[in-house]
Design a protein around this motif. Structure first.
Motif, PDB file in Angstrom:
ATOM      1  N   PHE A 109       0.855  -1.184   0.000  1.00 36.32           N
ATOM      2  CA  PHE A 109       0.000   0.000   0.000  1.00 36.32           C
ATOM      3  C   PHE A 109       0.890   1.234   0.000  1.00 36.32           C
ATOM      4  N   THR A 110       0.622   2.153  -0.930  1.00 28.67           N
ATOM      5  CA  THR A 110       1.489   3.316  -1.108  1.00 28.67           C
ATOM      6  C   THR A 110       0.651   4.573  -1.309  1.00 28.67           C
ATOM      7  N   HIS A 111       1.040   5.647  -0.624  1.00 30.17           N
ATOM      8  CA  HIS A 111       0.442   6.969  -0.820  1.00 30.17           C
ATOM      9  C   HIS A 111       1.556   7.917  -1.246  1.00 30.17           C
ATOM     10  N   GLY A 112       1.236   8.829  -2.159  1.00 32.41           N
ATOM     11  CA  GLY A 112       2.250   9.782  -2.587  1.00 32.41           C
ATOM     12  C   GLY A 112       1.724  10.762  -3.602  1.00 32.41           C
ATOM     13  N   THR A 113       2.649  11.337  -4.335  1.00 31.40           N
ATOM     14  CA  THR A 113       2.349  12.319  -5.363  1.00 31.40           C
ATOM     15  C   THR A 113       2.976  11.849  -6.666  1.00 31.40           C
ATOM     16  N   VAL A 114       2.195  11.917  -7.750  1.00 34.08           N
ATOM     17  CA  VAL A 114       2.723  11.455  -9.033  1.00 34.08           C
ATOM     18  C   VAL A 114       3.537  12.538  -9.717  1.00 34.08           C
ATOM     19  N   GLU A 115       4.514  12.075 -10.460  1.00 36.05           N
ATOM     20  CA  GLU A 115       5.287  12.928 -11.356  1.00 36.05           C
ATOM     21  C   GLU A 115       5.065  12.356 -12.752  1.00 36.05           C
ATOM     22  N   THR A 116       4.806  13.208 -13.717  1.00 32.87           N
ATOM     23  CA  THR A 116       4.615  12.768 -15.098  1.00 32.87           C
ATOM     24  C   THR A 116       5.978  12.553 -15.725  1.00 32.87           C
ATOM     25  N   LEU A 117       6.199  11.363 -16.268  1.00 31.52           N
ATOM     26  CA  LEU A 117       7.501  11.034 -16.840  1.00 31.52           C
ATOM     27  C   LEU A 117       7.642  11.498 -18.281  1.00 31.52           C
TER      28      LEU A 117
END
Length: 171
Positions: A109-117
């Motif tokens: 289970f992971t929470h975070g912020t996405v970065e567009t590659l």
């Protein structure tokens, strides 16, 4: 396993801090016997892992959908069609959560912020050529119009836990 020693150390620090800061209830489930180390986790999360991705609509409503996830360098990489609702959600609200479950044998289970590659209107991430080479090798180079059809994200985690009732069984 593609992680460097430094990436494994960062992942272990994240796993430890996440579990330490969790509720007593979660710590009673994911204890020392059931928690995977960073090294164990990277050995288990190979190839494509189906992820349940949670995003939020403009009205603040949660949405969950499935994506192909790849655990590379201690972080989740996943993609979707540029025209998908989840792509619009992530462009406007980059906070996301993912879960990878294998029955009762494994939960990550992971929470975070996405970065567009690979943004359509901007420069790609510095490591996008390496990520793209990995994806083309996995899916085949002609599977998509990699520049136009698909947008890829990296989830920069701020919280992650990994649970396995029988760690030895997974390895």
């Amino acid at each position: 396993m593609r992680e460097t020693t430094h990436e494994l150390a960062e992942l272990q620090t994240l796993l430890d801090a996440s579990l330490t800061g969790s509720t007593a209830h979660l710590r009673s489930i994911i204890n020392g016997e059931r928690a995977l180390s960073a090294e164990q986790l990277t050995r288990v999360l190979t190839g494509m892992c189906t992820l349940a991705l949670s995003t939020v609509t403009a009205k603040g409503e949660p949405r969950i959908s499935g994506v192909d996830g790849h655990f590379l360098h201690g972080k989740w990489i996943f993609g979707t069609a540029r025209s998908a609702a989840k792509a619009r959600h992530l462009a406007a609200r980059p906070a996301a959560s993912v879960a990878h479950l294998r029955g009762e044998d494994l939960g990550v289970f992971t929470h975070g912020t996405v970065e567009t590659l690979n943004p359509q209107d901007g420069p790609p991430a510095a490591d996008w050529p390496d990520v793209l080479a990995y994806l083309k090798d996995f899916y085949g180079g002609d599977a998509f119009d990699w520049d136009q059809d698909i947008v890829y994200y990296r989830l920069q985690p701020h919280w992650m836990t990994a649970y396995a009732p029988d760690v030895a069984k997974l390895l």
